[in-house]
Scaffold this motif. Sequence first.
Motif, mmCIF file in Angstrom:
data_model
loop_
_atom_site.group_PDB
_atom_site.id
_atom_site.type_symbol
_atom_site.label_atom_id
_atom_site.label_comp_id
_atom_site.label_asym_id
_atom_site.label_seq_id
_atom_site.Cartn_x
_atom_site.Cartn_y
_atom_site.Cartn_z
ATOM 1 N N GLN A 136 0.841 -1.192 0.000
ATOM 2 C CA GLN A 136 0.000 0.000 0.000
ATOM 3 C C GLN A 136 0.880 1.246 0.000
ATOM 4 O OE1 GLN A 136 -3.248 -0.106 2.782
ATOM 5 N NE2 GLN A 136 -3.461 2.109 2.816
ATOM 6 N N MET A 139 2.282 1.835 -3.588
ATOM 7 C CA MET A 139 1.342 2.524 -4.473
ATOM 8 C C MET A 139 1.221 3.992 -4.099
ATOM 9 S SD MET A 139 -1.524 -0.526 -4.527
ATOM 10 C CE MET A 139 -0.972 -2.214 -4.768
ATOM 11 N N GLY A 140 1.295 4.276 -2.790
ATOM 12 C CA GLY A 140 1.244 5.661 -2.334
ATOM 13 C C GLY A 140 2.434 6.469 -2.810
ATOM 14 N N ASP A 143 1.839 7.481 -6.404
ATOM 15 C CA ASP A 143 0.857 8.566 -6.467
ATOM 16 C C ASP A 143 1.469 9.886 -5.998
ATOM 17 O OD1 ASP A 143 -1.023 6.807 -7.424
ATOM 18 O OD2 ASP A 143 -2.080 6.574 -5.515
ATOM 19 N N VAL A 221 -10.831 10.181 -1.548
ATOM 20 C CA VAL A 221 -10.282 8.979 -2.184
ATOM 21 C C VAL A 221 -10.446 9.128 -3.695
ATOM 22 C CG1 VAL A 221 -10.563 6.491 -2.435
ATOM 23 C CG2 VAL A 221 -10.762 7.539 -0.178
ATOM 24 N N HIS A 222 -9.381 8.820 -4.438
ATOM 25 C CA HIS A 222 -9.360 8.919 -5.902
ATOM 26 C C HIS A 222 -9.685 10.341 -6.371
ATOM 27 C CE1 HIS A 222 -10.333 4.338 -5.805
ATOM 28 N NE2 HIS A 222 -9.065 4.572 -5.615
ATOM 29 N N SER A 248 -3.040 7.691 1.306
ATOM 30 C CA SER A 248 -3.243 6.436 0.557
ATOM 31 C C SER A 248 -4.510 6.487 -0.291
ATOM 32 C CB SER A 248 -3.330 5.261 1.518
ATOM 33 O OG SER A 248 -2.103 5.086 2.197
ATOM 34 N N HIS A 249 -4.391 6.087 -1.552
ATOM 35 C CA HIS A 249 -5.505 6.006 -2.518
ATOM 36 C C HIS A 249 -6.096 7.392 -2.793
ATOM 37 C CE1 HIS A 249 -5.108 1.764 -1.784
ATOM 38 N NE2 HIS A 249 -5.487 1.902 -0.527
ATOM 39 N N ARG A 250 -5.276 8.443 -2.737
ATOM 40 C CA ARG A 250 -5.807 9.798 -2.895
ATOM 41 C C ARG A 250 -5.602 10.367 -4.288
ATOM 42 N NH1 ARG A 250 -7.512 8.135 1.932
ATOM 43 N NH2 ARG A 250 -8.631 9.736 3.054
ATOM 44 N N ASN A 463 -3.319 -6.270 -1.101
ATOM 45 C CA ASN A 463 -2.330 -5.355 -1.693
ATOM 46 C C ASN A 463 -1.126 -6.083 -2.276
ATOM 47 O OD1 ASN A 463 -3.712 -2.907 -1.191
ATOM 48 N ND2 ASN A 463 -3.111 -2.969 0.952
ATOM 49 N N LYS A 522 -11.926 2.713 -13.379
ATOM 50 C CA LYS A 522 -11.828 2.667 -11.913
ATOM 51 C C LYS A 522 -10.904 1.574 -11.391
ATOM 52 C CE LYS A 522 -16.325 4.812 -11.039
ATOM 53 N NZ LYS A 522 -17.624 4.709 -10.301
ATOM 54 N N SER A 524 -7.288 -0.361 -10.772
ATOM 55 C CA SER A 524 -5.968 0.150 -10.421
ATOM 56 C C SER A 524 -4.960 -0.027 -11.556
ATOM 57 C CB SER A 524 -5.452 -0.557 -9.175
ATOM 58 O OG SER A 524 -4.094 -0.253 -8.945
#
Length: 539
Positions: A136, A139-140, A143, A221-222, A248-250, A463, A522, A524
Amino acid sequence: MKSRVRVSSSGGTRSGLGFGPGPSRRMKYYYQHQSPRSAFLGLIVLLLPVFCPSLFSPLGHAYPSIFSEWNAPKPKHMPLLKGALQRQPLDEQQSNLWSPLTNQGWKPCIESANAPVLPKKSQGYVQVFLDGGLNQQRMGICDAVAVAKILNATLVIPHFEVNPVWKDSSSFAEIFDVDHFIDVLKDEISIVKDLPKEYSWSTREYYATAIRATRIKTAPVHASANWYLENVLPVLQSYGIAAIAPFSHRLAFDNMPMDIQRLRCKVNFQALTFVPHINALGESLVRRLRYPSSKGAANEYPLEATNESIKPANGKFVVLHLRFDKDMAAHSACDFGGGKAEKLALAKYRQVLWQGRVLNSQFTDEELRSQGRCPLTPEEIGLLLAALGFDNNTRLYLASHKVYGGEARISMLRHLFPLMEDKKSLSSAEEREKIEGKASLLAAVDYYVSMHSDVFISASPGNMHNALVGHRTYENLKTIRPNMALLGQLFLNKSMGWSEFQQAVREGHKNRQGQMRVRKAKQSIYTYPAPDCMCQVAH
């Protein structure tokens, strides 16, 4: 040995010890000499929670409670296990299990169409605080680089929060090669290891004590690229710094400029490499799996490379990511065969962590399994591998943290695959010294070995599964994706024999062994790298 007890017609009890219904001299003698021993045992029971609180804590992640989960789980699929244990070696039809994937018409494609240009002037510094586990956080990081690029800002090496589950305080620099990370991205984005002195006040502790104008805590989120330009850029322009937490996931996966998507891919597949000692240990484990030593004991592995002249039958191995920890078991609300004690323990744990609010808990176990919403147990993933054609000579590497139920839970898997290995069995204590007790570093070693295996399979989505499916897709490596709904229905059928089960499994997994899947809206980018990170080419 347990005594046999029966109830007499008069309502008294008689036991195999020979005592009658009345208080005989023999009984008095027995109890007289038992009482000091009983008192001593009682004292131990009373003091055990004081000296070993983790055994009794409902939040203890490392080990199950000694009293609430004492019973070892029994096999749930004994007829299938008997058939699997008697299975024949790999036949010609299934020999393609080990074959590499053919060209599927895609290749890695992460360079931007335009030459990368650093902005003449940075808008300020962007900090992000990342929670979750290793993947996780990975991925952060991708991003965070993308957000800094969108804002024309300088990225500070991301801060990793202490993981509340595994209590791991490992930093970015303890896991990933910082210099390599900065060097690969130097033409795309400015990155600094630390803030300059005038911003040294901007720390995690500073933001934990009060509301701060420089902290962004409302990122949805997203969130879209425009959201960052409208909400974060003004903070940068006013204060020269913006700290985004939680992060995370932002960042959204859709409606992003292609250059930003390609940059995220470049971070994930090129810029993020592990520190040298993790790579070195990972490479040693891979070598020992391909060329096993004749010794085999964990403390007998030398620190140097093993003898490559000693080879197993085919020099190949499978990595199984067995995500079967207590959090996962409790959150799934499924029945894993541990009986009433296990059900009560998981219900209590679920109540403590989530106040009982688990979406799946409104369904029966049969409903959850038929919908494919129950993670596979070690026993079930072993049956799947056996049905696909992997025999008992298969070298299996277990990528996992603590398995809920311990060795008792994985004993059936070990019966099916006696050549099963893990980090501990393949390395010396000295080699593991730098990673022992650090969940993120242990996961990093597993990630390295997983990326170098001939076949990868995960027992449940998560994850780690998502990150490796995406990375192996990018490299065109074989990855088996269990058909959870099919397997759930097969395991519910208690009358099914081995040959019928095997045929159904093979038929249901023909197109689930690494075939390319293009990302849908949507989904990943890190799990489905095509088409954002890859280009179509002629076969």
